[in-house]
Design an enzyme around this catalytic site. Structure first.
Site, PDB file in Angstrom:
ATOM      1  N   THR A 186      43.158  56.059  42.354  1.00 29.83           N
ATOM      2  CA  THR A 186      43.047  57.342  43.055  1.00 29.83           C
ATOM      3  C   THR A 186      43.460  58.469  42.119  1.00 29.83           C
ATOM      4  OG1 THR A 186      43.405  56.356  45.226  1.00 29.83           O
ATOM      5  CG2 THR A 186      43.936  58.689  44.988  1.00 29.83           C
ATOM      6  N   GLN A 194      34.789  51.200  45.963  1.00 29.42           N
ATOM      7  CA  GLN A 194      35.754  50.623  46.897  1.00 29.42           C
ATOM      8  C   GLN A 194      35.679  51.377  48.223  1.00 29.42           C
ATOM      9  OE1 GLN A 194      40.190  50.966  46.699  1.00 29.42           O
ATOM     10  NE2 GLN A 194      40.112  48.767  46.270  1.00 29.42           N
ATOM     11  N   GLY A 248      40.978  45.789  51.545  1.00 30.62           N
ATOM     12  CA  GLY A 248      41.748  45.137  52.598  1.00 30.62           C
ATOM     13  C   GLY A 248      43.212  45.008  52.243  1.00 30.62           C
ATOM     14  N   ALA A 249      43.681  45.860  51.323  1.00 32.01           N
ATOM     15  CA  ALA A 249      45.008  45.684  50.731  1.00 32.01           C
ATOM     16  C   ALA A 249      45.908  46.900  50.964  1.00 32.01           C
ATOM     17  CB  ALA A 249      44.850  45.438  49.222  1.00 32.01           C
ATOM     18  N   TYR A 275      46.712  49.582  54.130  1.00 37.32           N
ATOM     19  CA  TYR A 275      45.727  50.446  54.774  1.00 37.32           C
ATOM     20  C   TYR A 275      45.153  49.740  56.003  1.00 37.32           C
ATOM     21  CZ  TYR A 275      46.457  53.293  50.657  1.00 37.32           C
ATOM     22  OH  TYR A 275      47.043  54.043  49.673  1.00 37.32           O
ATOM     23  N   ARG A 299      39.292  43.214  48.285  1.00 37.08           N
ATOM     24  CA  ARG A 299      40.631  43.274  47.685  1.00 37.08           C
ATOM     25  C   ARG A 299      41.682  42.967  48.737  1.00 37.08           C
ATOM     26  NH1 ARG A 299      43.885  48.314  44.690  1.00 37.08           N
ATOM     27  NH2 ARG A 299      44.556  47.086  42.897  1.00 37.08           N
TER      28      ARG A 299
END
Length: 379
Positions: free
Chosen positions: A39, A112, A189-190, A193, A240
């Site tokens: 980010t 992503q 998926g990490a 979040y 992820r």
């Protein structure tokens, strides 16, 4: 004896090398080095990737695979100031310029797909509404908004009848990614979040079909991966996961091994290209909590991507010893656009300026020199 010895040597398995090419699902990679999602908070108004992003990613196209910065699948998926989206036509057009630039330099790039869930602030939400989550409990963490860092806002628990809309937003984002020229997508998926909020019982206190048992808590992940892989093909879909990271106040699940073993076993029907696993605490200790990552790998048939604190020696060993097919590097790619060459030639790595990681302009973003551009030291 000499001939027999040579024959025996020929029958030995050939060790893989970090710099070898690799077919990952439907995507052919030139090497096993991956640029991890980072980010950078430099999107233009409207959550549109800026023109600088074309240069930034093209400079790093030597990676076998680039995973873009996390990009929200819908307006309420945003959690930080100036992050890009993939839910509108203008965003698709801007991302197409990025993918064209990367492909022109021989690279491969996936986006992503992100929904932050409760890690957001009302100032970033449409109409100033509350963020949505698996729960109505706020996370004890901060986010980045206009004016600086602020406590995240209390979320609103998603109604059961709203969840299919979330799943469909992931599907639509994957379709738009293909329109934008990406080679594939990585579902986020990490790191505490939205999907992770549903997975872990530390953040999922629901009593509907998406809460309680492991089968229920993995339902959102299962439905998202089914929708995305059906839309664009499993061979262009990655995921992820970060089984034990405490990021964003997610808290440890009561039985992370059982949870993530089950989650990964349920991915088998989708034929995913890869699984991207954060070993330990994201950006921190690799030994934050006990977890058997080898047992997780036994349950997955696609390419295995590892992440967290890898240096050159660790990455070379992981691939050579068969513990990983791909190794993702994050912050080293910020200050070293030609990181693959530096690793191959065992050259020194430049140090990135942490003050320019989040937000700003070209400084600390596209102005790091490659080896051939660095000044020669005086003798």
């Amino acid at each position: 004896m000499r001939i027999a010895g040579i024959a025996n040597l020929r029958n030995l398995p050939v060790m893989a090398n970090l710099f070898d090419p690799l077919q990952v699902g439907d995507i052919a990679l030139a090497n096993r080095i991956v640029m991890a999602p980072l980010t950078r908070n430099r999107a233009a108004p409207g959550q549109v990737p800026s023109a600088l992003a074309e240069t930034y990613y093209a400079q790093r196209a030597g990676a076998g695979l680039i995973v873009t910065e996390a990009s929200q699948i819908r307006p309420d998926g945003q959690g930080y100031l100036d992050t890009p989206g993939i839910h509108g036509a203008e965003q698709v057009a801007a991302w197409k310029r990025v993918t064209d630039a990367v492909h022109a330099h021989g690279g491969r790039i996936v986006i992503q797909l992100w929904h932050v869930g409760r890690i957001s602030h009302v100032s970033l939400q449409p109409g100033g509404q509350s963020p949505v989550s698996s729960t109505d409990r706020a996370a004890a963490t901060k986010t980045f908004i206009r004016g600086g860092f602020a406590d995240v806002s209390a979320p609103r628990r998603l109604r059961t009848d709203e969840i299919p809309g979330i799943v469909d937003s992931f599907r639509q984002a994957a379709r738009r990614a293909m329109q934008a020229g990406f080679d594939g997508v990585e579902v986020h998926g990490a790191n505490g979040y939205l999907i992770d909020q549903f997975l872990r019982d530390s953040a999922n206190d629901r009593d509907d079909a998406y809460g309680g048992s492991i089968a229920n808590r993995t339902r959102l992940l299962r439905e998202v991966m089914a929708a995305v892989s059906t839309e664009i093909g499993g061979g262009r879909t990655g995921l992820r996961l970060s089984p034990v990271t405490p990021s964003n106040d997610i808290g440890q699940d009561s039985d992370p091994q059982a949870l993530f073993n089950a989650a990964v076993e349920q991915l088998a029907p989708f034929g995913l290209a890869y699984l991207h696993v954060v070993e330990g605490q994201t950006g921190g200790s690799r030994d934050i909590a006990p977890f058997d990552f080898a047992a997780l790998r036994e349950r997955f048939d696609g390419a295995w991507m590892v992440n967290n604190g890898y240096d050159r020696a660790m990455a070379l060993a992981a691939v050579a010893e068969g513990r990983a097919d791909l190794v993702a590097f994050g912050r080293p790619f910020i200050g070293n656009p030609d990181l693959v060459r530096r690793l191959r030639e065992d050259r020194p790595l430049a140090k990135a300026d942490s003050a320019t990681f989040y937000g700003g302009d070209a400084h600390g973003y596209t102005d790091y020199p490659a080896l051939d551009d660095e000044p020669v030291a005086a003798t």
